[in-house]
Motif scaffolding. Structure first.
Motif, PDB file in Angstrom:
ATOM      1  N   THR A 292       0.812  -1.213   0.000  1.00  0.00           N
ATOM      2  CA  THR A 292       0.000   0.000   0.000  1.00  0.00           C
ATOM      3  C   THR A 292       0.848   1.267   0.000  1.00  0.00           C
ATOM      4  N   VAL A 293       2.164   1.114   0.055  1.00  0.00           N
ATOM      5  CA  VAL A 293       3.100   2.207  -0.218  1.00  0.00           C
ATOM      6  C   VAL A 293       4.136   1.643  -1.172  1.00  0.00           C
ATOM      7  N   PHE A 294       4.201   2.197  -2.369  1.00  0.00           N
ATOM      8  CA  PHE A 294       5.135   1.660  -3.355  1.00  0.00           C
ATOM      9  C   PHE A 294       6.234   2.689  -3.578  1.00  0.00           C
ATOM     10  N   ASP A 295       7.282   2.634  -2.707  1.00  0.00           N
ATOM     11  CA  ASP A 295       8.381   3.580  -2.826  1.00  0.00           C
ATOM     12  C   ASP A 295       9.621   2.959  -3.455  1.00  0.00           C
ATOM     13  N   LEU A 296       9.426   1.860  -4.168  1.00  0.00           N
ATOM     14  CA  LEU A 296      10.475   1.276  -5.007  1.00  0.00           C
ATOM     15  C   LEU A 296      10.407   1.874  -6.402  1.00  0.00           C
ATOM     16  N   ILE A 297      11.439   1.655  -7.201  1.00  0.00           N
ATOM     17  CA  ILE A 297      11.352   1.921  -8.626  1.00  0.00           C
ATOM     18  C   ILE A 297      11.180   0.587  -9.327  1.00  0.00           C
ATOM     19  N   ASP A 298      10.756   0.650 -10.579  1.00  0.00           N
ATOM     20  CA  ASP A 298      10.366  -0.575 -11.275  1.00  0.00           C
ATOM     21  C   ASP A 298      11.490  -1.603 -11.340  1.00  0.00           C
ATOM     22  N   VAL A 299      12.738  -1.158 -11.580  1.00  0.00           N
ATOM     23  CA  VAL A 299      13.830  -2.123 -11.722  1.00  0.00           C
ATOM     24  C   VAL A 299      14.107  -2.823 -10.391  1.00  0.00           C
ATOM     25  N   GLU A 300      13.879  -2.146  -9.261  1.00  0.00           N
ATOM     26  CA  GLU A 300      14.093  -2.768  -7.961  1.00  0.00           C
ATOM     27  C   GLU A 300      13.036  -3.836  -7.686  1.00  0.00           C
ATOM     28  N   PHE A 301      11.799  -3.533  -8.063  1.00  0.00           N
ATOM     29  CA  PHE A 301      10.734  -4.512  -7.863  1.00  0.00           C
ATOM     30  C   PHE A 301      10.944  -5.716  -8.775  1.00  0.00           C
ATOM     31  N   THR A 302      11.333  -5.462 -10.020  1.00  0.00           N
ATOM     32  CA  THR A 302      11.597  -6.558 -10.951  1.00  0.00           C
ATOM     33  C   THR A 302      12.771  -7.399 -10.466  1.00  0.00           C
ATOM     34  N   ALA A 303      13.804  -6.753  -9.927  1.00  0.00           N
ATOM     35  CA  ALA A 303      14.958  -7.497  -9.424  1.00  0.00           C
ATOM     36  C   ALA A 303      14.551  -8.406  -8.269  1.00  0.00           C
ATOM     37  N   PHE A 304      13.655  -7.912  -7.396  1.00  0.00           N
ATOM     38  CA  PHE A 304      13.149  -8.734  -6.296  1.00  0.00           C
ATOM     39  C   PHE A 304      12.436  -9.970  -6.836  1.00  0.00           C
ATOM     40  N   LEU A 305      11.579  -9.787  -7.845  1.00  0.00           N
ATOM     41  CA  LEU A 305      10.855 -10.922  -8.415  1.00  0.00           C
ATOM     42  C   LEU A 305      11.795 -11.860  -9.159  1.00  0.00           C
ATOM     43  N   ASP A 306      12.786 -11.319  -9.850  1.00  0.00           N
ATOM     44  CA  ASP A 306      13.716 -12.148 -10.623  1.00  0.00           C
ATOM     45  C   ASP A 306      14.538 -13.059  -9.716  1.00  0.00           C
ATOM     46  N   MET A 331       7.255  -5.452 -15.279  1.00  0.00           N
ATOM     47  CA  MET A 331       7.461  -5.739 -13.857  1.00  0.00           C
ATOM     48  C   MET A 331       6.893  -7.094 -13.475  1.00  0.00           C
ATOM     49  N   LEU A 332       5.733  -7.438 -14.014  1.00  0.00           N
ATOM     50  CA  LEU A 332       5.047  -8.659 -13.595  1.00  0.00           C
ATOM     51  C   LEU A 332       5.375  -9.870 -14.461  1.00  0.00           C
ATOM     52  N   ARG A 333       6.186  -9.689 -15.480  1.00  0.00           N
ATOM     53  CA  ARG A 333       6.511 -10.811 -16.348  1.00  0.00           C
ATOM     54  C   ARG A 333       7.184 -11.967 -15.600  1.00  0.00           C
ATOM     55  N   PRO A 334       7.990 -11.711 -14.547  1.00  0.00           N
ATOM     56  CA  PRO A 334       8.607 -12.848 -13.839  1.00  0.00           C
ATOM     57  C   PRO A 334       7.634 -13.697 -13.024  1.00  0.00           C
ATOM     58  N   VAL A 335       6.354 -13.307 -12.942  1.00  0.00           N
ATOM     59  CA  VAL A 335       5.405 -14.076 -12.122  1.00  0.00           C
ATOM     60  C   VAL A 335       4.219 -14.522 -12.987  1.00  0.00           C
ATOM     61  N   PRO A 336       4.441 -15.456 -13.906  1.00  0.00           N
ATOM     62  CA  PRO A 336       3.338 -15.933 -14.756  1.00  0.00           C
ATOM     63  C   PRO A 336       2.289 -16.734 -13.996  1.00  0.00           C
ATOM     64  N   THR A 337       2.547 -17.009 -12.713  1.00  0.00           N
ATOM     65  CA  THR A 337       1.586 -17.770 -11.899  1.00  0.00           C
ATOM     66  C   THR A 337       0.494 -16.888 -11.321  1.00  0.00           C
ATOM     67  N   LEU A 338       0.567 -15.558 -11.511  1.00  0.00           N
ATOM     68  CA  LEU A 338      -0.356 -14.639 -10.851  1.00  0.00           C
ATOM     69  C   LEU A 338      -1.793 -14.871 -11.314  1.00  0.00           C
ATOM     70  N   LYS A 339      -2.704 -15.122 -10.345  1.00  0.00           N
ATOM     71  CA  LYS A 339      -4.111 -15.374 -10.649  1.00  0.00           C
ATOM     72  C   LYS A 339      -5.022 -14.246 -10.199  1.00  0.00           C
ATOM     73  N   HIS A 340      -4.597 -13.483  -9.175  1.00  0.00           N
ATOM     74  CA  HIS A 340      -5.453 -12.431  -8.632  1.00  0.00           C
ATOM     75  C   HIS A 340      -4.643 -11.137  -8.539  1.00  0.00           C
ATOM     76  N   LEU A 341      -5.109 -10.107  -9.244  1.00  0.00           N
ATOM     77  CA  LEU A 341      -4.427  -8.812  -9.259  1.00  0.00           C
ATOM     78  C   LEU A 341      -5.398  -7.742  -8.798  1.00  0.00           C
ATOM     79  N   GLU A 342      -4.962  -6.934  -7.811  1.00  0.00           N
ATOM     80  CA  GLU A 342      -5.783  -5.857  -7.276  1.00  0.00           C
ATOM     81  C   GLU A 342      -4.995  -4.551  -7.380  1.00  0.00           C
ATOM     82  N   LEU A 343      -5.581  -3.553  -8.041  1.00  0.00           N
ATOM     83  CA  LEU A 343      -4.945  -2.251  -8.223  1.00  0.00           C
ATOM     84  C   LEU A 343      -5.786  -1.187  -7.537  1.00  0.00           C
TER      85      LEU A 343
END
Length: 451
Positions: A292-306, A331-343
Motif C-alpha cells: 500500500t506504499v510503493f516507494d520502489l522503482i520498477d527495476v528494484e521490484f523486478t529485481a526482487f521478483l527475478d 514488472m510482472l513478467r517474472p510471475v506468470p503464476t499470478l491469478k489475482h491482481l488488485e490495483l
C-alpha cells in the motif's frame, strides 16, 4: 450403587459431621482424624453421585478435555468466558482445565495502562505457564514502549512462540525501539506469524532492525507490517549501511506491507509500510503480496521478483505514479503464476493511466483469473477502451479472465454509498461480457450497476 443410596449416605454423613462439630473443642481435637475421614467419605459419595447424574462426568478425562478445547475460548482474562469460567464450575472441571495445556496457548496482554491489579503480570505468567511447551500465540496491545517485565515474559517463551501480534499506540517511535526491546532478544525458532499494527506512523531511518527481526524468525510464513515508513524528509538517508546481501526467507508465503482497508478510506494518503524492504529480501515461497506504499522503482521490484522467482498467486498494490502505465507489464513478467491482481488508484492519477496499465498487461499474466480495481468513481473513465481490454482477455488468453471488479470509492470513504450511473450503451457492452461468461461488478461494493 444407586443415586438414592448415595443421597442417603450423604445425608447421614452430613448429620454425623454436624454433630461432631458441635462437640466441645477438646473432644473435637481428639476426634479430628475421625472428622476428616467422614468429610472424605462424604466428598467421595458426592463425586460418585455427580458421576451418576452428570453425563459429562462419566466421560473419559481425555474426551472432557477435548470438549473444553472445542469451546471457543477468549484470549482475554474474562472470568465469565472460557477458559477461566471452567475453573469456577466444580473441582473436576477445574482440574481438567488446569491440566489441558491447549486451553492456555492464546493470551492478550495489555501493555499500558496496565490494569490496577498489581498481580496482573503474575496472572499472565501463570496463564502462559499452563500452556507448557505447546505452541504459543500472544497479542500485545498498548503503547510502543514496553516495560522490562513484559519483555522478560515474552522472551522467556520465545522458543515456543508461534504467533505474535503487536497492536501499538502512539504516533512516533524512537528508532528501533520496538525491535530492540522485545523482538531482537534472540531467535524465534518456531515463529510462523508476525503481525505489527500501529495506530500512528512508525518512522524509520534504517531498515536494518527490521531485517534483523525477520532473520530471527527463519520459519516465518505470514508477516504483516503496518504504518512503518521510511521518511526521507526527516532522515534524508540511511543512518547505517543496509545489508549487503538479500535475506532469504524460504518459508514466507504471505507478506502484507500495510492495510488495504485503511488505504481505501483515504486514497490520497499513503498508508502501510515501506516497500523498500523488498530490496533486501529474497522470498522463494511467496504466494500473496500486498503493497500500500510503493516507494520502489520498477527495476528494484523486478529485481526482487527475478531473484525470488516466487509462485506468486495474489498481488495487491497502489497505483500512485504515472510510470506504472509503461512498466507494469515488464514488472510482472517474472510471475506468470499470478491469478489475482488488485490495483488501487489514487485520485492524483488520471483514469486513463489505469487503462494504459491494463493494456500493458496484454500478453503477460497468462493465468490471471480475477482483476480488481479500486478508484474514486467511474467519471472520466473510458469504458469503451475498458470493454475492449476485457474482451481481449476473454478471447486472446489461453485461460480467459473469469472475474472483473471495478469498485467506486465515494468521497466519504464508504464504497457502498457510491452513486455513479452508467450510460446505457456502456451497460449494454458490459452486459454482453457477462453473457459471454465474465463475472463483472461495476460500481460501489454494495451495488452492482449492471444489475
Amino acid at each position: 450403587m444407586t443415586a438414592v443410596k448415595l443421597l442417603e449416605d450423604i445425608r447421614r454423613l452430613t448429620d454425623t459431621i454436624e454433630a461432631r462439630e458441635q462437640l466441645s473443642l477438646d473432644l473435637q481435637e481428639r476426634n479430628r482424624d475421625d472428622l476428616s475421614d467422614l468429610e472424605a467419605q462424604r466428598s467421595n459419595a458426592r463425586t460418585q453421585l455427580n458421576s451418576l447424574l452428570d453425563p459429562m462426568a462419566r466421560l473419559p478425562l481425555e474426551i472432557q478435555s477435548q470438549i473444553f478445547c472445542d469451546v471457543e475460548s477468549q484470549p482475554t482474562p474474562d472470568p465469565q468466558q472460557p477458559p477461566l469460567i471452567f475453573l469456577n464450575i466444580c473441582r473436576l472441571w477445574r482440574a481438567i482445565a488446569l491440566n489441558t495445556p491447549e486451553l492456555w496457548t492464546h493470551l492478550e496482554i495489555r501493555l499500558h495502562p496496565l490494569p490496577r491489579d498489581a498481580d496482573y503480570l503474575d496472572f499472565c505468567k501463570n496463564w502462559i505457564g499452563r500452556a507448557g511447551s505447546r505452541p504459543l500465540s500472544l497479542i500485545l496491545r498498548g503503547v510502543v514502549r514496553l516495560d522490562a517485565d513484559t519483555q522478560h515474559l515474552v522472551t522467556c517463551h520465545q522458543h515456543h512462540l508461534e504467533h505474535l501480534t503487536l497492536e501499538l499506540s502512539g504516533y512516533f517511535a524512537e528508532e528501533g525501539l520496538v525491535t530492540r526491546t522485545i523482538l531482537l532478544q534472540g531467535q524465534f525458532p518456531v515463529l510462523k506469524t508476525l503481525d505489527i499494527r500501529s495506530h500512528g506512523r512508525l518512522l524509520m531511518k534504517t531498515l536494518n532492525d527490521w531485517i534483523d527481526l525477520l532473520r530471527a524468525a527463519p520459519q516465518l510464513e505470514t508477516c504483516s507490517l503496518e504504518n512503518m515508513i521510511i521518511d526521507w524528509h526527516i532522515f534524508g538517508s540511511f543512518a547505517e549501511p543496509p545489508p549487503t546481501q538479500p535475506l532469504i526467507l524460504p518459508c514466507l508465503q504471505n507478506l502484507c506491507l500495510g492495510n488495504t482497508q485503511h488505504a481505501l478510506q483515504d486514497l490520497d494518503t499513503t498508508h502501510g509500510a515501506s516497500a523498500l524492504i523488498l530490496r533486501y529480501l529474497t522470498l522463494p515461497a511467496l504466494q500473496t503480496l500486498h503493497l500500500t506504499v510503493f516507494d520502489l522503482i520498477d527495476v528494484e521490484f523486478t529485481a526482487f521478483l527475478d531473484r525470488s522467482l516466487p509462485p506468486l498467486r495474489s498481488l495487491s498494490m497502489i497505483v500512485s505514479s504515472p510510470w506504472f502505465m509503461d512498466t507494469m507489464g515488464e514488472m510482472l513478467r517474472p510471475v506468470p503464476t499470478l491469478k489475482h491482481l488488485e490495483l488501487i488508484k489514487t485520485s492524483i492519477i488520471p483514469p486513463a493511466i489505469i487503462l494504459r496499465v491494463l493494456e500493458a498487461l496484454k500478453g503477460v499474466l497468462p493465468v490471471l483469473h480475477t482483476l480488481t480495481i479500486y478508484m474514486r468513481s467511474g467519471r472520466l473513465l473510458d469504458f469503451e477502451r475498458l470493454g475492449r481490454f476485457l474482451h481481449s482477455r476473454r478471447v486472446e488468453q489461453e485461460i480467459p479472465l473469469a472475474v472483473f471488479r471495478l469498485y467506486f470509492v465515494s468521497e466519504n470513504a464508504q464504497p457502498e454509498y457510491g452513486t455513479d450511473a452508467l450510460d446505457e450503451n456502456i451497460l449494454v457492452a458490459l452486459r454482453q461480457l457477462v453473457e459471454d461468461g465474465l463475472d463483472v461488478h461495476v460500481g460501489p461494493r454494495g451495488r452492482n450497476l449492471l444489475l
